[in-house]
Design a protein around this motif. Sequence first.
Motif, PDB file in Angstrom:
ATOM      1  N   GLY A 163      87.461  18.119  89.182  1.00  0.00           N
ATOM      2  CA  GLY A 163      86.543  19.194  89.514  1.00  0.00           C
ATOM      3  C   GLY A 163      87.159  20.574  89.414  1.00  0.00           C
ATOM      4  O   GLY A 163      86.484  21.545  89.095  1.00  0.00           O
ATOM      5  N   ALA A 164      88.470  20.665  89.699  1.00  0.00           N
ATOM      6  CA  ALA A 164      89.153  21.967  89.641  1.00  0.00           C
ATOM      7  C   ALA A 164      90.652  21.748  89.562  1.00  0.00           C
ATOM      8  O   ALA A 164      91.180  20.765  90.083  1.00  0.00           O
ATOM      9  CB  ALA A 164      88.807  22.798  90.869  1.00  0.00           C
ATOM     10  N   ARG A 165      91.346  22.687  88.911  1.00  0.00           N
ATOM     11  CA  ARG A 165      92.811  22.702  88.854  1.00  0.00           C
ATOM     12  C   ARG A 165      93.270  23.987  89.530  1.00  0.00           C
ATOM     13  O   ARG A 165      92.938  25.089  89.078  1.00  0.00           O
ATOM     14  CB  ARG A 165      93.309  22.655  87.412  1.00  0.00           C
ATOM     15  CG  ARG A 165      92.900  21.391  86.671  1.00  0.00           C
ATOM     16  CD  ARG A 165      93.443  21.377  85.248  1.00  0.00           C
ATOM     17  NE  ARG A 165      92.967  20.218  84.519  1.00  0.00           N
ATOM     18  CZ  ARG A 165      93.527  19.016  84.549  1.00  0.00           C
ATOM     19  NH1 ARG A 165      94.626  18.853  85.286  1.00  0.00           N
ATOM     20  NH2 ARG A 165      93.030  18.017  83.873  1.00  0.00           N
ATOM     21  N   ILE A 166      94.035  23.838  90.602  1.00  0.00           N
ATOM     22  CA  ILE A 166      94.400  24.993  91.433  1.00  0.00           C
ATOM     23  C   ILE A 166      95.890  24.947  91.734  1.00  0.00           C
ATOM     24  O   ILE A 166      96.428  23.899  92.105  1.00  0.00           O
ATOM     25  CB  ILE A 166      93.591  24.984  92.753  1.00  0.00           C
ATOM     26  CG1 ILE A 166      92.093  25.052  92.437  1.00  0.00           C
ATOM     27  CG2 ILE A 166      94.008  26.133  93.651  1.00  0.00           C
ATOM     28  CD1 ILE A 166      91.207  24.941  93.647  1.00  0.00           C
ATOM     29  N   ARG A 167      96.549  26.101  91.610  1.00  0.00           N
ATOM     30  CA  ARG A 167      97.992  26.164  91.784  1.00  0.00           C
ATOM     31  C   ARG A 167      98.408  26.016  93.249  1.00  0.00           C
ATOM     32  O   ARG A 167      99.271  25.206  93.574  1.00  0.00           O
ATOM     33  CB  ARG A 167      98.527  27.491  91.248  1.00  0.00           C
ATOM     34  CG  ARG A 167     100.039  27.617  91.300  1.00  0.00           C
ATOM     35  CD  ARG A 167     100.482  28.994  90.825  1.00  0.00           C
ATOM     36  NE  ARG A 167     100.019  29.275  89.487  1.00  0.00           N
ATOM     37  CZ  ARG A 167     100.650  28.897  88.384  1.00  0.00           C
ATOM     38  NH1 ARG A 167     101.781  28.223  88.474  1.00  0.00           N
ATOM     39  NH2 ARG A 167     100.161  29.177  87.190  1.00  0.00           N
ATOM     40  N   GLU A 168      97.818  26.769  94.159  1.00  0.00           N
ATOM     41  CA  GLU A 168      98.287  26.826  95.539  1.00  0.00           C
ATOM     42  C   GLU A 168      97.620  25.760  96.405  1.00  0.00           C
ATOM     43  O   GLU A 168      96.418  25.524  96.310  1.00  0.00           O
ATOM     44  CB  GLU A 168      98.015  28.207  96.135  1.00  0.00           C
ATOM     45  CG  GLU A 168      98.759  29.346  95.447  1.00  0.00           C
ATOM     46  CD  GLU A 168     100.262  29.218  95.619  1.00  0.00           C
ATOM     47  OE1 GLU A 168     100.692  28.613  96.608  1.00  0.00           O
ATOM     48  OE2 GLU A 168     100.989  29.750  94.755  1.00  0.00           O
ATOM     49  N   TRP A 169      98.426  25.160  97.303  1.00  0.00           N
ATOM     50  CA  TRP A 169      97.904  24.123  98.184  1.00  0.00           C
ATOM     51  C   TRP A 169      96.866  24.672  99.158  1.00  0.00           C
ATOM     52  O   TRP A 169      95.907  23.982  99.513  1.00  0.00           O
ATOM     53  CB  TRP A 169      99.050  23.467  98.957  1.00  0.00           C
ATOM     54  CG  TRP A 169      99.662  22.338  98.209  1.00  0.00           C
ATOM     55  CD1 TRP A 169     100.816  22.361  97.497  1.00  0.00           C
ATOM     56  CD2 TRP A 169      99.146  21.005  98.091  1.00  0.00           C
ATOM     57  NE1 TRP A 169     101.054  21.119  96.931  1.00  0.00           N
ATOM     58  CE2 TRP A 169     100.046  20.275  97.288  1.00  0.00           C
ATOM     59  CE3 TRP A 169      98.010  20.366  98.584  1.00  0.00           C
ATOM     60  CZ2 TRP A 169      99.847  18.937  96.970  1.00  0.00           C
ATOM     61  CZ3 TRP A 169      97.803  19.029  98.270  1.00  0.00           C
ATOM     62  CH2 TRP A 169      98.705  18.330  97.465  1.00  0.00           C
ATOM     63  N   THR A 170      97.025  25.908  99.610  1.00  0.00           N
ATOM     64  CA  THR A 170      96.070  26.472 100.557  1.00  0.00           C
ATOM     65  C   THR A 170      94.673  26.493  99.952  1.00  0.00           C
ATOM     66  O   THR A 170      93.694  26.069 100.588  1.00  0.00           O
ATOM     67  CB  THR A 170      96.493  27.890 100.972  1.00  0.00           C
ATOM     68  OG1 THR A 170      97.793  27.848 101.554  1.00  0.00           O
ATOM     69  CG2 THR A 170      95.515  28.469 101.978  1.00  0.00           C
ATOM     70  N   ALA A 171      94.568  26.975  98.720  1.00  0.00           N
ATOM     71  CA  ALA A 171      93.265  27.021  98.052  1.00  0.00           C
ATOM     72  C   ALA A 171      92.768  25.613  97.723  1.00  0.00           C
ATOM     73  O   ALA A 171      91.562  25.334  97.810  1.00  0.00           O
ATOM     74  CB  ALA A 171      93.376  27.852  96.769  1.00  0.00           C
ATOM     75  N   ARG A 172      93.697  24.729  97.356  1.00  0.00           N
ATOM     76  CA  ARG A 172      93.310  23.353  97.024  1.00  0.00           C
ATOM     77  C   ARG A 172      92.667  22.678  98.231  1.00  0.00           C
ATOM     78  O   ARG A 172      91.606  22.051  98.137  1.00  0.00           O
ATOM     79  CB  ARG A 172      94.552  22.593  96.571  1.00  0.00           C
ATOM     80  CG  ARG A 172      94.289  21.527  95.524  1.00  0.00           C
ATOM     81  CD  ARG A 172      95.586  20.854  95.094  1.00  0.00           C
ATOM     82  NE  ARG A 172      96.579  21.802  94.607  1.00  0.00           N
ATOM     83  CZ  ARG A 172      97.812  21.463  94.242  1.00  0.00           C
ATOM     84  NH1 ARG A 172      98.203  20.200  94.341  1.00  0.00           N
ATOM     85  NH2 ARG A 172      98.660  22.369  93.804  1.00  0.00           N
ATOM     86  N   LEU A 173      93.309  22.803  99.382  1.00  0.00           N
ATOM     87  CA  LEU A 173      92.777  22.176 100.585  1.00  0.00           C
ATOM     88  C   LEU A 173      91.532  22.910 101.085  1.00  0.00           C
ATOM     89  O   LEU A 173      90.663  22.296 101.717  1.00  0.00           O
ATOM     90  CB  LEU A 173      93.857  22.135 101.667  1.00  0.00           C
ATOM     91  CG  LEU A 173      95.030  21.185 101.363  1.00  0.00           C
ATOM     92  CD1 LEU A 173      96.160  21.381 102.371  1.00  0.00           C
ATOM     93  CD2 LEU A 173      94.574  19.732 101.362  1.00  0.00           C
ATOM     94  N   GLY A 174      91.430  24.200 100.795  1.00  0.00           N
ATOM     95  CA  GLY A 174      90.210  24.928 101.125  1.00  0.00           C
ATOM     96  C   GLY A 174      89.013  24.384 100.375  1.00  0.00           C
ATOM     97  O   GLY A 174      87.915  24.256 100.932  1.00  0.00           O
TER      98      GLY A 174
END
Length: 305
Positions: A223-234
């Motif tokens: 669904g999405a590729r995100i670098r930072e864990w904070t944004a990923r878990l958000g």
Amino acid sequence: MTEWSLSGLRVVRVVFETGSFTAAAQILGYTQSAISRQVASMEAAAGSTLFERGARGVRPTAAGTLVAARAATVLHEIDAATRELTEAEKLLTGSVSIGAFPTAAMVLVPRAIARVRHSHSELAVEIVESSTPAQLRQLRAGRIDVAVIAVGDGLAEYDLSGLRVDTVIDGKLLLAVGIEHRLAHQGRVHVDELARESWIVGKGVRNDPQFGAWPTLPNPQVGARIREWTARLGCVAAGLGITVIPELAAAAVPDGVTTVQVDDPGWSGRTTCAVTLPHRTNSTSAVVDSLLGEARRIRTENRSL
């Protein structure tokens, strides 16, 4: 008669934990043939077969399980004696730098640093967050003192030759899901239940290992590729998908997110290791000991959940 040896017991313990001669060789910095010789030597000392060899790795026999358990006790006592002698010899001062991959830097490494500072207030410990390949380059160049890395299924075979390696935790992978997700209250699911899920996965520098979808799923939906864990878990908390997180970072999931265990017979797991140059200073040894202590604490906390 062949006698027991500490090196042989250490090999038996790591083979038992990883289920693989190849993984044990990588973790301990041995050749696979050296691992086989050490296991054969311990089997001769035991007078019994310790591991059954198969196409997918090795399985401990009853004798192997017993010897591995005793080995853990023996090695723990030897390490404890070494620590006590070190602490008695000198007050630790100076500085130590620890490299850590991002999920190790969430919980394990900060707790280990706090533990060291409590026992050795004059020792300065710095954390350097970086990928495993970068850590190993920095370690060999003398820019960091301890590299906290992960090895195992789905990861590159890193060159650990000439380095000293300690197993910190043979951690599981968990799912991180939003608290409104259909899996949130199950606690444990089978991998087959994940086939239709949307995944929030990592994004980083080329060739750096990333956490993707569950590793044994064919053709997962990203669904999405995100670098930072904070944004990923958000994104997970908002219900946009689910993600994979190591057990060692489970305590760092934010409000709105919970973790779920996965039953997957096709997944052999990964191991977090502390890697140093062969000759450790007393300060570096204290940091590695702290990592081991906090790993045991994390495992105990997770089992109580």
